[in-house]
Enzyme design. Structure first.
Site, PDB file in Angstrom:
ATOM      1  N   HIS A  92      -9.600   1.384   5.456  1.00 51.10           N
ATOM      2  CA  HIS A  92      -8.211   1.245   5.751  1.00 51.10           C
ATOM      3  C   HIS A  92      -8.044   2.274   6.840  1.00 51.10           C
ATOM      4  O   HIS A  92      -9.113   3.068   6.550  1.00 51.10           O
ATOM      5  CB  HIS A  92      -6.974   2.025   4.329  1.00 51.10           C
ATOM      6  N   ASN A 147       0.409  -0.893  -0.177  1.00 56.44           N
ATOM      7  CA  ASN A 147      -0.002   0.482  -0.365  1.00 56.44           C
ATOM      8  C   ASN A 147       1.006   1.141   0.076  1.00 56.44           C
ATOM      9  O   ASN A 147       1.494   1.566   0.345  1.00 56.44           O
ATOM     10  CB  ASN A 147      -0.701  -0.017   1.141  1.00 56.44           C
ATOM     11  N   TRP A 148       0.860   1.869  -1.144  1.00 52.98           N
ATOM     12  CA  TRP A 148       2.216   2.958  -1.140  1.00 52.98           C
ATOM     13  C   TRP A 148       1.434   4.289  -0.896  1.00 52.98           C
ATOM     14  O   TRP A 148       1.759   5.129  -0.371  1.00 52.98           O
ATOM     15  CB  TRP A 148       2.052   3.240  -3.069  1.00 52.98           C
ATOM     16  N   LYS A 149      -0.153   4.208  -0.543  1.00 53.63           N
ATOM     17  CA  LYS A 149      -0.977   5.417   0.427  1.00 53.63           C
ATOM     18  C   LYS A 149      -0.229   6.416  -0.521  1.00 53.63           C
ATOM     19  O   LYS A 149      -0.259   6.304  -1.422  1.00 53.63           O
ATOM     20  CB  LYS A 149       0.129   5.551   1.074  1.00 53.63           C
ATOM     21  N   GLY A 207       2.674  -1.124   4.611  1.00 54.35           N
ATOM     22  CA  GLY A 207       2.819   0.122   4.096  1.00 54.35           C
ATOM     23  C   GLY A 207       4.582   0.224   3.983  1.00 54.35           C
ATOM     24  O   GLY A 207       5.139   0.983   2.385  1.00 54.35           O
ATOM     25  N   GLY A 208       5.090   1.395   4.643  1.00 57.65           N
ATOM     26  CA  GLY A 208       5.800   1.797   4.533  1.00 57.65           C
ATOM     27  C   GLY A 208       7.359   1.192   3.781  1.00 57.65           C
ATOM     28  O   GLY A 208       8.411   1.879   3.158  1.00 57.65           O
ATOM     29  N   GLY A 214       3.221   2.142  10.726  1.00 57.58           N
ATOM     30  CA  GLY A 214       4.225   3.397  10.633  1.00 57.58           C
ATOM     31  C   GLY A 214       4.413   3.621  12.109  1.00 57.58           C
ATOM     32  O   GLY A 214       5.357   4.633  11.999  1.00 57.58           O
ATOM     33  N   SER A 246       3.822  -2.106  10.348  1.00 63.10           N
ATOM     34  CA  SER A 246       5.569  -2.249  10.990  1.00 63.10           C
ATOM     35  C   SER A 246       5.583  -4.076  10.738  1.00 63.10           C
ATOM     36  O   SER A 246       6.567  -4.128  10.835  1.00 63.10           O
ATOM     37  CB  SER A 246       5.505  -2.107  11.917  1.00 63.10           C
ATOM     38  N   GLU A 281      -5.350  -4.699  10.467  1.00 63.40           N
ATOM     39  CA  GLU A 281      -4.340  -4.082  10.057  1.00 63.40           C
ATOM     40  C   GLU A 281      -4.381  -2.995  12.606  1.00 63.40           C
ATOM     41  O   GLU A 281      -5.004  -2.444  12.006  1.00 63.40           O
ATOM     42  CB  GLU A 281      -4.225  -2.685   9.672  1.00 63.40           C
ATOM     43  N   GLU A 299      -6.719   5.178   8.083  1.00 62.14           N
ATOM     44  CA  GLU A 299      -6.631   6.140   7.819  1.00 62.14           C
ATOM     45  C   GLU A 299      -7.739   6.652   7.384  1.00 62.14           C
ATOM     46  O   GLU A 299      -7.915   7.928   7.140  1.00 62.14           O
ATOM     47  CB  GLU A 299      -5.047   6.009   6.984  1.00 62.14           C
TER      48      GLU A 299
END
Ligand code: 13P
Length: 243
Positions: free
Chosen positions: A97, A11-13, A226-227, A173, A205, A167, A99
Site C-alpha cells: 500500500h 481497507n479499514w486502515k 478506504g474511507g 483520501g 476516493s 491506487e 502508505e
C-alpha cells in the site's frame, strides 16, 4: 469482464476499536445476506482480525490483513506473518500500500517478498501500485507503475492468488480521482504486465457517488475502498454499484 469476478474490498486502515469495528462488520455481514454478485472483502486492523472474523463467519464476506512480514516467524517485534494471518482466518492480504511504500519506505523488493510470503501461506496477495502527483504531472505514471509491477509481482504469480490494486497516491483520501480515460489507460497498461485473468482493482476516493461509473469501466475489476468502507451503508452502496 465475465471471467473476472468483481471484488469490492474495504481497507479499514488504522481505524476501529472493538465496539465500532464489530458493529461495522455486523452491518456488512447482515447486508451481505441480500443478493449481490460481487466478492466482498474487509481488511480490519490487526487487533480486530479475529473478532471480525467471528462476526463474518457464515457470511460470504472474506477477511484480509493490511500487511504481512516476509518471514513465517521469528524475532520481528511488532510484525505479523502471512501464516499468522491465515491462522487468524484471513484469505487475503494487502501488500505494498502507498502508505507503506511512501510512508514507511518499503521497496519493490520488500513488497515482492511479502507477496511471496502470502503465496507460501495460501493467501491471495493484493499488490498495490500507483504514481504520485508529481509523477503523473511529469507523464511518467505508466512507466512508474510498470516498474513497480516488475519489482513487486513475484515470478510465477497466477490469477487465482494475485490481485493488483491501482491506487494513485494523489487520489487516496483526497476526494480526487483520475479521469475515466486515465483509469482505463492505466489498467490496460497494467494488464500487459500481469498473468491473464488477474483482477485489477481501482482505489482512491471511491465513494457511493462515483462507484458505478468507475466500476463500469471495462478494465476495472473492482475497488479497494478506504474511507467509504468505514460506513456500512457506503460500503454496501459501492458493492451494489458493482453488482
Ligand atoms: P480512500 O478510499 O480513503 O481514498 O483510500 C483508498 C485506499 O487507500 C484503499 O487502500
Amino acid at each position: 469482464m465475465a471471467d473476472r469476478k468483481t471484488l469490492v474490498a474495504g481497507n479499514w486502515k488504522m481505524n476501529g476499536r472493538r465496539d465500532d469495528g464489530l458493529a461495522l462488520a455486523r452491518a456488512i455481514a447482515e447486508r451481505a445476506t441480500a443478493q449481490h454478485t460481487c466478492e466482498l472483502l474487509v481488511c480490519p486492523p490487526a487487533t480486530l482480525i479475529v473478532p471480525v472474523g467471528e462476526v463474518l463467519a457464515g457470511s460470504d464476506v472474506a477477511l484480509g490483513g493490511q500487511d504481512c512480514h516476509a518471514a513465517a516467524s521469528g524475532a520481528f517485534t511488532g510484525s505479523i506473518s502471512a501464516e499468522m494471518l491465515r491462522d487468524a482466518g484471513c484469505s487475503h492480504v494487502i501488500v505494498g500500500h502507498s502508505e507503506r511504500r511512501h510512508g514507511l519506505g518499503e521497496s519493490d523488493a520488500d513488497i515482492q517478498a511479502k507477496a511471496l510470503a502470502a503465496r507460501r501461506a495460501g493467501l491471495v496477495a493484493i499488490v498495490c501500485v500507483g504514481e504520485t502527483r508529481a509523477e503523473r504531472e511529469a507523464r511518467v505514471a505508466i512507466s512508474v507503475v510498470a516498474a513497480q509491477l516488475a519489482g513487486s509481482v513475484p515470478e510465477g504469480a497466477a490469477a487465482d492468488t494475485l490481485v493488483i490494486a491501482y491506487e494513485p497516491v494523489w487520489a487516496i483520501g483526497t476526494g480526487l480521482t483520475p479521469t475515466n480515460a486515465d483509469i482505463t489507460e492505466m489498467h490496460a497498461a497494467i494488464r500487459g504486465h500481469i498473468p491473464a485473468g488477474t483482477r485489477i482493482l481501482y482505489g482512491g476516493s471511491v465513494n457511493p457517488k462515483n462507484a458505478a461509473e468507475i466500476l463500469a469501466l471495462p478494465e476495472v475489476d473492482g475497488a479497494l475502498v478506504g474511507g467509504a468502507s468505514l460506513k456500512a451503508e457506503d460500503f454496501w452502496a459501492i458493492a451494489r454499484a458493482a453488482g
